[in-house]
Each structure stands twice: as C-alpha cells, then as structure tokens.
Design an enzyme around this catalytic site. Structure first.
Site, PDB file in Angstrom:
ATOM      1  CB  SER A  42      -0.900   0.009   1.239  1.00 15.10           C
ATOM      2  OG  SER A  42      -1.572   1.256   1.368  1.00 15.10           O
ATOM      3  CE1 TYR A  54      -3.589  -3.383   5.103  1.00 17.95           C
ATOM      4  CE2 TYR A  54      -3.122  -1.219   4.159  1.00 17.95           C
ATOM      5  CZ  TYR A  54      -3.401  -2.567   3.995  1.00 17.95           C
ATOM      6  OH  TYR A  54      -3.479  -3.097   2.719  1.00 17.95           O
TER       7      TYR A  54
END
Length: 301
Positions: free
Chosen positions: A163, A219
C-alpha cells in the site's frame, strides 16, 4: 511520493500489448489470502492464463469453497490451508508444497488484515496487524527461498501486495526515515527493531507523538516494514535470478474497504497478474508499483 521517489517514477501502461508467453502449465504460482477479493481474482486470472496455481487461505472451509467456485468456471487450482501469521502453519504448508510441486516460480504475498475502516483509525490490534502483514510474508518468503526455481531463464519472482500508505513520506520520524533510506546498511533486524518500537509506542500510548503514519496507522506501519523488507530482498537476490517487487492496488472494492473503492478486485488482479508475468527483460526489481487511473506508475522502493 517523496521527491526521491518521484524522480524515479516511470509510467507503464498495463495490457497495452500482449506479453510473449514464457510460462507453461509447469510454472507454479502461490497466492496467499486467496479465498476472496484481490487474492481470489488473482488466482482466477493466473489459472485462466494456464499456470499451475496454489490457492491458500487460513480458513479451510472458505478456501475449499473458493476452489469449488473456480471449478464451476472450468478452472482447476490447488488448495492448502495456510495461516501466514503462524510459523507451524507455514512449515506444514512448505513441507506439503515441496512434496507436491518441488519448486515455485511466483509467490504473491496477498494475505493481510486491517481492523480499521475508512472512517476511523486505531491501533488496538496492532500486534495482530504487524504479525500478519509484515512477519507473515517475511516468514513465508524465507521458508520458500530454497524452493524457488532460480535456474529458469524466465526468473522467479515475488510480488508483495502492499500500500502507498506504507511509503516513506507517511513516516514523520526523521531517525527512522534516515535508517530506512540508508539502503547499504538496512537489515531485517533493523526493520524488526522498528516494529518492536512501534508496538512499544502503542502500548505506552506514545505512537501519535513519535512520527508514525496518521492514517490507518497499524496497517500503514506494517506495509512500511514490508516495503523495506522487499527492498532488502531485491538488492540481495538481484544477481541470483529472483525478482522482488511491491504492488499497491489502490482503493479497491473489497471486504477490507467495506465494498467501497475506485477499482474492482477483478480489474486490479488483471494488472497484478500482468506485472507478475512480465518477461525478465521488461520486469525490474526493487520497485513499488501503484495503480494510477488506467496506468501503473512505479518508483524505486
């Protein structure tokens, strides 16, 4: 992206020309976390293209259901239950894989978790997120390293689904950023030390003031570590026939985003499969690929 990253960005248009087929039914690909979402779509795409594909999922029932769904479509894939956050599960999987296939050509580390949603940010499950999203791919990769088919002229490859939340510009701690930018001296132990520091900051409530990413914090930190680890692997194995890259699918319609997003899992999987199957002369190593509208931009990790 940082200025350093932007300076190294090159635009690649996926699917603008057919890839010369270098693979065959003997080419073996493993996709983790593949009972749904991007992982499932990736398994389907790779199977459609004629590779031998191993679908893994930590839930046996859901994994077998995914395999049956593909079978209805006329696609045959293999399944094995795998929890990448559990070393014993990894050892069992690798032992089975060696007996069943012997070698692997492509590993796509897709399995990941997030307990935040797009409207909130917390670090309540930070240890689980870091264990699954960073240590999981790391443990599985290290267990499979001896099994990669590196004699192949097509080159073995690892694609880590990551990501842009884990890019360096999201990290505001100057000491940690300097450590990650020092590629010559960066090591797994330093990255793990950074993860230990993050967990410590979470436990004592100082994570907000210590320069960690502010959006989807746990995350983002797990993907920051995964990107850095991928960089180490890419540099280490560049001359040994193993290509290592990261791919950010962007805001994709999956269960992790509550079905919201700019891209479908099917569309993203098509791009990821394209990147994973590029011939070695067209496929760099140590890059971070990002979906940008209809194109893929990539920068140095």
């Amino acid at each position: 992206m940082s200025n350093k990253e932007a300076a190294n960005t090159i635009v690649v248009v996926p699917n603008c020309h057919p890839i010369s087929r270098w693979w065959s039914k003997e080419t073996v690909a493993i996709v983790t976390g593949a009972n749904k979402g991007i992982g499932y779509a990736l398994v389907r795409r790779l199977a459609e293209l004629g590779l031998t594909v191993v679908l893994t999922a930590r839930d046996s029932g859901r994994g077998l259901k995914a395999v049956e769904s593909l079978k209805i479509e006329g696609l045959h894939v293999h399944f094995f239950c795998l929890d990448i956050s559990n070393q014993n599960s990894i050892n069992t999987f690798v032992s089975w894989f060696k007996q069943a296939f012997g070698v692997v050509d492509i590993l796509i580390n897709n399995a990941a978790v997030s307990f935040n949603n797009i409207y909130e940010n917390s670090v309540e499950q930070a240890e689980t997120v870091v264990r699954t999203n960073f240590y999981g791919p790391k443990m599985l990769t290290e267990a499979l390293l001896p099994v990669f088919r590196r004699q192949s002229t097509a080159a073995a490859r690892i694609l880590n689904i990551s990501s842009r939340l884990g890019l360096l510009n999201k990290l505001k701690n100057p000491k940690l950023k300097a450590m990650l930018l020092d590629e010559e001296n960066l090591s797994e132990s330093k990255i793990e030390g950074m993860m230990n520091l993050f967990i410590e900051n979470v436990k004592n409530g100082t994570w907000k003031s210590n320069g960690w990413p502010h959006v989807w914090t746990d995350y983002a930190v797990s993907k920051l570590a995964l990107n850095s680890y991928s960089n180490i692997l890419a540099r280490r194995y560049k001359e040994q026939g193993l290509i290592v890259n990261c791919f950010c699918p962007g805001f994709t319609q999956t269960s992790m985003t509550g079905g919201k997003g700019l891209h479908t899992a099917h569309a993203v999987a098509a791009i990821a499969a394209h990147l994973a199957l590029l011939p070695p002369e067209d496929l760099p190593t140590g890059k971070f690929f990002v979906v940008e509208k209809s194109n893929v931009a990539y920068s140095k990790l």
